[in-house]
Motif scaffolding. Structure first.
Motif, mmCIF file in Angstrom:
data_model
loop_
_atom_site.group_PDB
_atom_site.id
_atom_site.type_symbol
_atom_site.label_atom_id
_atom_site.label_comp_id
_atom_site.label_asym_id
_atom_site.label_seq_id
_atom_site.Cartn_x
_atom_site.Cartn_y
_atom_site.Cartn_z
ATOM 1 N N MET A 1 0.833 -1.209 0.000
ATOM 2 C CA MET A 1 0.000 0.000 0.000
ATOM 3 C C MET A 1 0.865 1.256 0.000
ATOM 4 O O MET A 1 0.597 2.205 -0.742
ATOM 5 N N LEU A 2 1.890 1.281 0.843
ATOM 6 C CA LEU A 2 2.743 2.472 0.924
ATOM 7 C C LEU A 2 3.551 2.669 -0.356
ATOM 8 O O LEU A 2 3.740 3.792 -0.804
ATOM 9 N N ARG A 3 4.021 1.567 -0.942
ATOM 10 C CA ARG A 3 4.755 1.679 -2.209
ATOM 11 C C ARG A 3 3.844 2.212 -3.308
ATOM 12 O O ARG A 3 4.230 3.077 -4.090
ATOM 13 N N THR A 4 2.628 1.675 -3.353
ATOM 14 C CA THR A 4 1.683 2.051 -4.408
ATOM 15 C C THR A 4 1.224 3.494 -4.285
ATOM 16 O O THR A 4 1.169 4.223 -5.273
ATOM 17 N N HIS A 5 0.893 3.926 -3.064
ATOM 18 C CA HIS A 5 0.246 5.230 -2.894
ATOM 19 C C HIS A 5 1.174 6.355 -2.449
ATOM 20 O O HIS A 5 0.810 7.519 -2.559
ATOM 21 N N ALA A 6 2.364 6.004 -1.951
ATOM 22 C CA ALA A 6 3.240 7.063 -1.456
ATOM 23 C C ALA A 6 4.702 6.881 -1.888
ATOM 24 O O ALA A 6 5.533 7.729 -1.604
ATOM 25 N N ASN A 7 4.988 5.763 -2.540
ATOM 26 C CA ASN A 7 6.348 5.451 -2.981
ATOM 27 C C ASN A 7 7.351 5.506 -1.819
ATOM 28 O O ASN A 7 8.441 6.048 -1.947
ATOM 29 N N ILE A 8 6.939 4.964 -0.680
ATOM 30 C CA ILE A 8 7.788 4.912 0.514
ATOM 31 C C ILE A 8 7.635 3.542 1.166
ATOM 32 O O ILE A 8 6.740 2.781 0.807
ATOM 33 N N GLU A 9 8.516 3.252 2.109
ATOM 34 C CA GLU A 9 8.425 2.029 2.894
ATOM 35 C C GLU A 9 8.395 2.397 4.366
ATOM 36 O O GLU A 9 8.983 3.396 4.767
ATOM 37 N N PRO A 10 7.746 1.561 5.176
ATOM 38 C CA PRO A 10 7.759 1.828 6.614
ATOM 39 C C PRO A 10 9.162 1.613 7.178
ATOM 40 O O PRO A 10 9.994 0.942 6.569
ATOM 41 N N GLU A 11 9.389 2.175 8.333
ATOM 42 C CA GLU A 11 10.669 2.020 9.023
ATOM 43 C C GLU A 11 10.594 0.753 9.877
ATOM 44 O O GLU A 11 9.564 0.452 10.458
ATOM 45 N N TRP A 12 11.697 0.015 9.949
ATOM 46 C CA TRP A 12 11.755 -1.201 10.771
ATOM 47 C C TRP A 12 12.330 -0.884 12.137
ATOM 48 O O TRP A 12 13.175 -0.011 12.282
#
Length: 158
Positions: free
Chosen positions: A76-87
Motif C-alpha cells: 500500500m505504501l509503495r503504491t500510494h506514497a512510494n515509501i516504505e515503513p521504518e523497521w
C-alpha cells in the motif's frame, strides 16, 4: 485465521479516529508486533479503503496466524506514497504482556485521571489486546484523552 469482517475499533476510538484519519489501536498493535513504524502523514496518504483493510487484520500475538499485515502495508505504501515503513526490533517482553503487575504507565495515567489503579486480578483478566491498548495509551507522562474512555469500556475504571 483471516481478516475480520469489519475494521476493529473500540467504542472510544470511533470518534477519536475521525473516520480513520488517525491510526486505530488494532493497526498500532500490528505495527508494533511486526516491528514497523509509519508516520501519521504516511498513514493519511493511504486511501480510506486501505486504512480500513489494515484495521481488519487480527490482533492475536502469534505472527504466524496472519503474516500478511506487513506485506499489505508495504504494498500500500509503495503504491500510494512510494515509501516504505521504518523497521525496528519489537520488545521481547513488553509490560502489557505481564499479568502479575499493572504497568507503571497505567498506574500513572489512572492517577492523572483520578481513577483507581486496576487491581492485578482485573489486569490479568483483560484480553492481551486490551492490556496492550491501555499500556499504549499510557506510555507518555501527560494525560491521554482516550485513557479514561478505554478504562471505562474495558470495565477497569473502578
Amino acid at each position: 485465521m483471516g481478516l475480520n469482517e469489519a475494521p476493529l475499533l473500540f467504542n472510544f476510538e470511533v470518534a477519536s479516529s475521525e473516520n480513520f484519519t488517525y491510526i486505530p489501536m488494532s493497526v498500532r498493535f500490528n505495527l508494533d508486533r511486526f516491528g514497523l513504524r509509519i508516520t501519521l502523514e504516511q498513514w493519511q496518504m493511504l486511501p480510506l479503503e486501505d486504512r480500513k483493510l489494515l484495521a481488519r487484520f487480527p490482533v492475536e500475538e502469534d505472527a504466524e496466524i496472519e503474516p500478511n499485515f506487513d506485506h499489505a502495508l508495504f504494498e500500500m505504501l509503495r503504491t500510494h506514497a512510494n515509501i516504505e515503513p521504518e523497521w525496528f526490533t519489537p520488545e521481547d517482553a513488553p509490560a502489557w504482556r505481564r499479568t502479575d503487575a499493572v504497568p507503571d504507565g497505567v498506574v500513572h495515567q489512572a492517577g492523572l485521571a483520578g481513577l483507581p489503579t486496576p487491581r492485578v486480578a482485573q489486569w490479568a483478566e483483560l484480553e492481551p489486546f486490551k492490556r496492550y491498548v491501555l499500556a499504549k495509551l499510557s506510555r507518555k507522562p501527560e494525560s491521554n484523552h482516550d485513557f479514561v474512555p478505554a478504562m471505562k469500556e474495558f470495565g477497569t475504571a473502578g
